[in-house]
Write a protein that holds these residues in place. Structure first.
Motif, short mmCIF file in Angstrom:
data_model
loop_
_atom_site.label_atom_id
_atom_site.label_comp_id
_atom_site.label_asym_id
_atom_site.label_seq_id
_atom_site.Cartn_x
_atom_site.Cartn_y
_atom_site.Cartn_z
N ILE A 538 0.82 -1.21 -0.02
CA ILE A 538 -0.10 0.06 -0.04
C ILE A 538 0.87 1.17 0.05
N LEU A 539 2.23 0.97 -0.36
CA LEU A 539 3.14 2.23 -0.08
C LEU A 539 3.69 2.54 -1.51
N ALA A 540 3.18 1.95 -2.58
CA ALA A 540 3.82 2.31 -3.88
C ALA A 540 2.97 1.70 -5.01
N LYS A 541 2.99 1.99 -6.20
CA LYS A 541 2.48 1.44 -7.33
C LYS A 541 3.69 1.09 -8.37
N PRO A 542 3.88 0.23 -8.95
CA PRO A 542 2.60 -0.76 -9.20
C PRO A 542 2.63 -1.66 -8.05
N TYR A 543 1.72 -2.56 -8.01
CA TYR A 543 1.44 -3.51 -7.08
C TYR A 543 0.71 -4.75 -7.53
N GLN A 544 0.94 -5.78 -6.99
CA GLN A 544 0.28 -7.07 -7.62
C GLN A 544 -0.59 -7.49 -6.55
N THR A 545 -1.42 -8.41 -7.09
CA THR A 545 -2.68 -8.89 -6.30
C THR A 545 -2.71 -10.44 -6.38
N ARG A 546 -2.85 -11.02 -5.14
CA ARG A 546 -3.01 -12.40 -5.19
C ARG A 546 -4.15 -12.95 -4.16
N VAL A 547 -4.48 -14.25 -4.25
CA VAL A 547 -5.60 -14.57 -3.27
C VAL A 547 -4.84 -15.50 -2.40
N LEU A 548 -4.54 -14.75 -1.07
CA LEU A 548 -4.10 -14.98 0.10
C LEU A 548 -4.51 -16.51 0.64
N LYS A 549 -5.75 -16.98 0.71
CA LYS A 549 -6.45 -18.04 0.79
C LYS A 549 -7.87 -17.91 0.21
N SER A 550 -8.36 -19.31 -0.27
CA SER A 550 -9.76 -19.39 -0.45
C SER A 550 -10.60 -20.47 0.29
N TRP A 551 -11.78 -19.89 0.76
CA TRP A 551 -12.35 -20.71 2.08
C TRP A 551 -14.01 -20.96 1.34
N GLN A 552 -14.50 -22.15 1.31
CA GLN A 552 -15.59 -22.60 1.12
C GLN A 552 -16.62 -22.80 2.15
N VAL A 553 -17.88 -22.74 1.92
CA VAL A 553 -18.71 -23.20 2.87
C VAL A 553 -20.04 -23.70 2.03
N THR A 554 -20.58 -24.94 2.50
CA THR A 554 -21.63 -25.62 1.82
C THR A 554 -22.57 -25.72 2.59
N ARG A 555 -23.90 -25.37 1.92
CA ARG A 555 -25.26 -25.42 2.54
C ARG A 555 -25.88 -26.71 2.25
N ASP A 556 -26.43 -27.50 3.32
CA ASP A 556 -27.10 -28.82 2.92
C ASP A 556 -28.27 -28.78 3.79
N ALA A 557 -28.97 -29.81 3.78
CA ALA A 557 -30.34 -30.01 4.36
C ALA A 557 -30.20 -29.55 5.94
N VAL A 558 -29.46 -29.73 6.64
CA VAL A 558 -29.14 -29.47 7.88
C VAL A 558 -28.65 -27.99 8.13
N GLY A 559 -27.85 -27.61 7.33
CA GLY A 559 -27.43 -26.09 7.91
C GLY A 559 -26.14 -25.90 6.90
N LEU A 560 -25.07 -25.03 7.51
CA LEU A 560 -23.90 -24.81 6.97
C LEU A 560 -22.72 -26.01 7.45
N THR A 561 -21.85 -26.10 6.54
CA THR A 561 -20.86 -27.02 7.16
C THR A 561 -19.81 -26.18 7.49
N ALA A 562 -18.77 -26.52 8.08
CA ALA A 562 -17.56 -25.96 8.47
C ALA A 562 -16.89 -25.39 7.22
N PRO A 563 -16.35 -24.35 7.49
CA PRO A 563 -15.54 -23.64 6.30
C PRO A 563 -14.10 -24.63 5.99
N VAL A 564 -13.98 -24.81 4.65
CA VAL A 564 -12.88 -25.71 4.33
C VAL A 564 -11.99 -24.80 3.39
N GLU A 565 -10.72 -25.01 3.33
CA GLU A 565 -9.85 -24.40 2.42
C GLU A 565 -9.80 -24.93 1.02
N VAL A 566 -10.12 -24.12 -0.08
CA VAL A 566 -10.07 -24.95 -1.52
C VAL A 566 -8.99 -24.15 -2.24
#
Length: 566
Positions: A538-566
């Motif tokens: 945040i101190l200069a340009k240019p800069y790069q962008t990256r996905v630090l982590k990606s997390w996923q939650v699934t909804r089923d008949a009971v409710g939300l599942t715990a988040p898992v990294e994908v």
């Protein structure tokens, strides 16, 4: 000092109590220095915003026209609104809500303003879907300190291939001044990002000037022009650590009545933000509202600062001491935790909670699989990390000695408090555990497990939220800041604060206390995916962008599942 109504109006608004008089039209030179913005989209509606800057010394209102088209060349204009005006009573801002059958659901439109022969930049807005909706893409942002660094994350948002809306969770501006020791000025001085006005903002003129400065930032302008914003404030739009009748960073002795300051701050906010005006019969503080994305999701923006929040606890003020086994004073943890759990302490009042429960239930009953809370502060249980048990004493001492002197004493106190299991952040929901349980009961009564979004903390979080009985009540994704300092910045990037918080707290699945950026949240019929997106600097340009982590939650008949990294 006693204020009558006339004095109050005079303090919070220039011209607020002035009778209407005939004004000559301003036909002189104008400019659009603050870009354009849209917000609060519906399936047939949106709010359109700009600010017209007249030539210095010119008087009178400026006539403004809004054009909305299907194409960015404006060959296919669907609406032209020519009766708008920019005047001093609203700081020459222009805001128009277009709500009619001309705008079609789930459609991109382009818009611009014209004043005295000058045309504004072009913005793009996407209306909300109305019927069957396969997916939704939201950028989740918060905490942009102008002197804290460049708004590179907003530039990244503006370049996203797809973003249906930007969800802003608060701290759009900060109130601090430009003195050498003021918040963020270590970077601000080097980057020549000096707050205007250079003192802490208190009056209506101050808040207007600060909003105006933020909206001169080209990266922020680009993000506003890219997609509609759905916003809610947090504390710094008024003052640090606000509650319903005061703020940590408000001193009545020198800064006057808090209610007057708050009224000035909210007036400037409504003028400068692309948000619907408060209804005439409603409190201006009642910013909570709901957005429906077809049959897929409801985004419910809550307010946790100015209506129901009671004053935060403070370790320096509220932690008492008792004699220890050797007679020396030790912190009275039991007394502090009892005070923390006091049922009278809250972040929402009963009316807010009842409204939220009704919105959640209504969304579920019509079959939407996702309910998303636009919430300001982290909801998870987060005890501070017990570094004394995780590191040998000499390592802890070496770590403390390596810190800047300005933060060394505060961090040393935190190390001691966290050894006793004290909460990491008393300003978050963890400072109000009984209120959090009341909220979880509202989730349960509505028979939903929502996705909770959080800002404020300047850190990325993935949290699995449980009630006192250990039942999952929600999953939380916390967005880091655009440019505001993270806790990891103060203690040095080599100290694994996020990892220690994750290891200490069962509800914390992932935490990064240093990266800056935003969350890209994608919802489909069964899955919510949160891409924690970081910028390299945040101190200069240019800069790069990256996905630090990606997390996923699934909804089923009971409710939300715990988040898992994908």
């Amino acid at each position: 000092m006693t204020l009558d109504r006339r004095s109050l109006l005079g303090l919070i608004g220039a011209g607020a109590a002035t009778p209407a008089v005939a004004k000559s039209a301003n036909t002189g030179k104008v400019a659009f220095l603050h870009g354009v913005a849209s917000g609060d989209p519906g399936s047939h509606s949106a709010v359109f915003w700009t600010r017209v800057t007249p030539e210095a010394g010119a008087g009178g209102d400026v006539a403004v026209t809004l054009e909305v088209a299907r194409d960015d060349a404006f060959r296919d204009v669907v609406r032209r609104v020519s009766n708008l005006k920019a005047g001093a009573e609203r700081d020459f801002t222009v805001k128009h809500e277009l709500d009619d059958a001309v705008l079609r659901p789930n459609t991109d439109y382009f818009y611009r303003f014209i004043a005295n022969g000058v045309t504004s930049p072009v913005g793009r807005v996407r209306t909300l879907p109305e019927a069957q909706t396969p997916d939704v893409v939201l950028a989740v942002v918060s905490c942009q300190l102008y002197p804290g660094g460049l708004f590179n994350a907003y530039d990244a948002v503006s370049k996203l291939e797809r973003v249906d809306a930007v969800v802003h969770l608060g701290d759009y501006i900060y109130e601090y001044g430009a003195a050498a020791g003021d918040y963020g000025m270590d970077h601000g001085a080097r980057l020549n990002r000096i707050p205007e006005p250079p003192h802490e903002i208190v009056t209506l003129a101050d808040y207007r000037t600060r909003h105006a400065q933020y909206k001169t930032d080209r990266d922020l302008q680009a993000a506003h022009a890219r997609a509609p914003f759905i916003c809610v404030w947090d504390d710094h739009e008024v003052a640090n650590d606000t509650w319903n009748t005061g703020a940590q960073n408000h001193q009545p002795e020198s800064e006057g009545d808090f209610s007057i300051r708050k009224a000035a701050a909210l007036r400037a906010y409504y003028e400068w933000m692309p948000i619907r005006e408060a209804r005439p019969e409603a409190l201006k503080e009642a910013i909570q509202r709901t957005f429906h994305f077809g049959d897929l999701a409801s985004l419910i923006m809550v307010e946790t600062r100015l209506q129901g929040r009671t004053e935060q606890l403070d370790y320096a003020r509220d932690l008492t001491f008792k004699p220890g086994q050797d007679g020396k004073p030790v912190p009275d943890v039991e007394a502090f935790m009892a005070k923390r759990a006091d049922p009278s302490r809250d972040l929402m009042d009963d009316a807010q909670r009842g409204w939220l429960q009704g919105e959640l239930r209504a969304s579920r009953e019509v079959g939407r699989p996702w309910q998303v809370l636009g919430n300001q502060v982290v909801m998870a249980r987060v005890a501070g990390p017990n570094v004394a048990d995780m590191m040998p004493p000499e390592a802890v001492q070496g770590f403390l000695e390596s810190l800047p002197e300005s933060v060394r004493a505060e961090v040393a106190l935190s190390v001691e408090l966290f050894r006793l299991g004290m909460p990491f952040n008393l300003d978050a929901w963890d400072g109000y555990p009984t209120a959090r349980e009341r909220l979880y009961r509202a989730f349960k009564a509505a028979n939903v497990q929502p996705i909770v979004l959080a800002g404020d903390s300047h850190a990325f979080w993935v949290n699995d939220l449980k009630d006192d009985a250990g039942e999952r009540r929600a999953v939380e994704f916390g967005a880091s800041s655009i440019s505001s300092p993270s806790p990891g910045d103060a203690i040095g990037g080599g100290f694994p604060l996020g990892q220690l918080l994750t290891a200490t707290n069962p509800e914390v699945v992932f935490c990064d206390q240093s990266a800056k950026g935003f969350i890209l949240l994608t919802l489909d019929r069964t899955t919510a995916r949160a891409e924690l997106t970081a910028v390299s600097t945040i101190l200069a340009k240019p800069y790069q962008t990256r996905v630090l982590k990606s997390w996923q939650v699934t909804r089923d008949a009971v409710g939300l599942t715990a988040p898992v990294e994908v």
